[in-house]
Structure formats: C-alpha cells, structure tokens
Write an enzyme that holds these catalytic residues in place. Structure first.
Site, PDB file in Angstrom:
ATOM      1  N   ARG A 242       0.856  -1.178   0.000  1.00  0.00           N
ATOM      2  CA  ARG A 242       0.000   0.000   0.000  1.00  0.00           C
ATOM      3  C   ARG A 242       0.893   1.230   0.000  1.00  0.00           C
ATOM      4  NH1 ARG A 242      -3.332  -2.857  -1.615  1.00  0.00           N
ATOM      5  NH2 ARG A 242      -5.449  -3.273  -0.847  1.00  0.00           N
ATOM      6  N   ASP A 266       3.379   0.140  -7.643  1.00  0.00           N
ATOM      7  CA  ASP A 266       2.019  -0.152  -8.085  1.00  0.00           C
ATOM      8  C   ASP A 266       0.997   0.576  -7.222  1.00  0.00           C
ATOM      9  OD1 ASP A 266       0.099  -1.629  -9.723  1.00  0.00           O
ATOM     10  OD2 ASP A 266      -0.358  -2.761  -7.890  1.00  0.00           O
ATOM     11  N   GLU A 271      -4.095   8.141  -4.699  1.00  0.00           N
ATOM     12  CA  GLU A 271      -4.440   7.506  -5.977  1.00  0.00           C
ATOM     13  C   GLU A 271      -5.739   8.086  -6.507  1.00  0.00           C
ATOM     14  OE1 GLU A 271      -4.411   3.247  -5.560  1.00  0.00           O
ATOM     15  OE2 GLU A 271      -2.352   3.206  -4.818  1.00  0.00           O
ATOM     16  N   HIS A 290      -1.891   0.905  -9.955  1.00  0.00           N
ATOM     17  CA  HIS A 290      -2.551  -0.038  -9.040  1.00  0.00           C
ATOM     18  C   HIS A 290      -3.263  -1.140  -9.835  1.00  0.00           C
ATOM     19  CE1 HIS A 290      -4.223  -0.302  -4.683  1.00  0.00           C
ATOM     20  NE2 HIS A 290      -4.066  -1.509  -5.208  1.00  0.00           N
TER      21      HIS A 290
END
Length: 329
Positions: A242, A266, A271, A290
């Site tokens: 995360r 990622d 986000e 992501h």
C-alpha cells in the site's frame, strides 16, 4: 431449507453469477447489473458510478435489505451497510487488503464477517515484482533510450541471480514473491510481522526490497528516509503493498539523489497519482496504476473462493480468508 440471499454488489460476468447460484441448494442470487457501476476494464470492481433514478435507488435499497451475504461492498454508502442491509452477515471482498477500508468506514465494529481475496493476486503480483526488478537490473530504460537514438554499442550487463531480495510481509502474496525470486537464484530473506522490528538490520545487505505487507499502524511509514539510507547504493524498491507504507517525499529524494537504482510502484499515497507528482517524470521510476494484480482471470478465481466459502457458510463451517483486524488483513 431456507433461502440465503446473495447480493452481487459489483459487476460480475454472467457465467460466474450462474456458478454462485448453483453453488449450493437454497441460494438466491440478487444481481441487477443496471444498478451497479459500469466497469472500465475487465475485472474492475469499482467502475464508473451510475446516475440512478429514484425508482432504481429504491430498488437497490430493497436488494440490500434482503441480502444475507454479499459479493463486494455497497458501492453507494458502504459505511451505512449495517443500517441499509440489516440482515447481512458476511461480505466477500474482492481485494486482499481491506484493513484501511473497514477502519475508515467503521465496518470493523459492525459485527459482520469479512473475507478477503488474499492469495488470488499472489501470482500476478509476484510476476510484476520479478519483472520490475529485472527492468532495472537488465537496464531496460537505458536500452530503450539507445534504441530510440538508433545507437548500437555493446556493453556489459548485470544479473539478478545471486542478489539478496528482502520481502516484507509473508502472507500468500509475500510467500509467492519469495518463491519466484528464489527460483531465479536469488538469496531471499522474508520478514513477517513478528520480525519487522529487525528490518533495519537486514537493509544494508538488501539489493531488492519488495513490500508485500498490509497497511497497519505498524507498517504505515515503515520505509522512510532512514531505511532508504540504510539500503546499499544501487538498490531497487518494489512496492506492491500500500502507498502509505513508504514515505513518498523521502523516496523521491533518494531517487533524485541517485542513491537507488530504481523504484517500481504499483501503489501510492494518493491515488490516482497526482499529475504534479515528481514520480511521473523520473527515469528511475516505473509507475503502475494499481493494476499489477488485475488479470483477466481474476473474477473466475474469486468466484472459486466465494463458492467454496458459501458452501462452508451454509454448512456452518469456518470460512477461508476471514479478515483479522489485529493483522490488518
């Protein structure tokens, strides 16, 4: 046998809906795709929100009120699930890491049982971690620059085999990542939550650091300026955990300063990644939106897990992947 009403709360392909309906006697599936967000890509469990009419909103509330079990959370007001779905006892999440979500929404205190998709994404994420490490070890960015300039010059390359890879988090994903790197001849060190306190001791010998841990109070900000400084020059960071596990400003500073060979990310603190983030423009960064875990077969795999859990639920047996607030996943 009394009916068990299963609400499908995010888009699911008809063949998988049919599998759930036939998973066990007495299952009634509540599924109306026209009331759900529109998927943007295959296996999208968020989608683009629909503008529902008053009649459709009322229909959705009625379905919530009837549900005993749910595939995914209410897309409109998840924090209100205990009120909007008073009969709901169990939710199957479509994500492996739901700790932050259930804490933010207060669902952690609802008394409902939550099961996660832990393990479903292990293989694609392990593949991403290996590809990301090789991207920097094999100098792919430099090769692309040379190709763009039509520049032919032989050079000496490097290899991943023999390097030390430290994997933080040893759930299903972390174990798969460790196995993938070991198969390529790397020395792999794994730190579960009981060994995270010893992280600083192993960082100086770590060539590739892969973050696979859930976001918990223990792991938030786990990788900061101190930890990045402890890594040897030329180390590679891969974050498939995360975003908040890493101090992003500290990471940017380490990358700009040239201390790290690269970072494959990622996940991010915010986000979508803001357009103004310096991470976009650094040659030493590989940005993935992501999506490293999302493969075309994901819904089929989660349906396998859900059908097995549904049969267990109806038989009064323990469920797989039950969310544990103490672990954060």
């Amino acid at each position: 046998m009394p009916h068990t009403a299963v609400l499908i709360a995010s888009y699911l392909e008809p063949e998988h809906v049919d599998r759930i309906a036939s998973a066990a006697p007495g299952v009634e599936v509540l599924y109306e795709p026209r009331l759900l967000p529109i998927p943007r890509y295959k296996c999208d469990h968020v989608g683009t929100a629909r503008e529902l009419s008053a009649l459709d909103r009322a229909r959705w509330v009625t379905m919530l009120g009837r549900a005993d079990v749910a595939w995914d959370f209410d897309w409109q007001a998840p924090a209100e699930l205990p009120v909007r779905a008073p009969n709901l006892r169990w939710v199957q999440a479509t994500s492996a890491g739901i700790g932050g979500f259930v804490q933010r929404t207060g669902l952690e205190r609802s008394g409902m049982v939550f099961t996660t998709a832990a393990g479903i994404h292990a293989v694609p994420l392990a593949e991403f971690a290996v590809a990301a490490a090789l991207y920097f070890v094999k100098g792919i960015p430099e090769l692309r620059r040379r190709q763009a300039g039509h520049h032919w010059e032989r050079y000496t390359t490097a290899q991943l085999a023999g390097r030390t890879v430290t994997v933080i988090g040893l759930g299903g994903m972390g174990r798969q990542v460790a196995s993938a790197f070991a198969a390529l001849g790397c020395k792999v060190l794994g730190l579960g939550r009981d060994r995270i306190a010893g992280l600083d001791e192993v960082l100086p010998g770590t060539d590739v650091l892969v973050l696979c841990c859930p976001l918990t109070p223990q792991t938030e900000g786990l990788i900061g300026a101190k930890q990045l400084e402890l890594l040897p020059a030329g180390a590679i960071l891969v974050n498939i955990a995360r975003g908040p596990v890493v101090d992003e400003p500290a990471l940017v500073a380490a990358l700009v300063g040239g201390r790290l060979a690269g970072a494959a990310l990622d996940v991010f603190a915010t986000e979508p990644l803001p357009a103004g983030s310096p991470l976009w423009d650094l040659d030493s960064v590989l940005v993935s939106p992501h999506s490293a875990s999302t493969v075309a077969t994901e819904n089929a795999a989660i349906t396998d897990l859900f059908c097995d859990n549904l049969r267990r639920y109806l038989a009064g047996e323990p469920l797989r992947n039950v969310y544990d607030p103490d672990r954060g996943y």
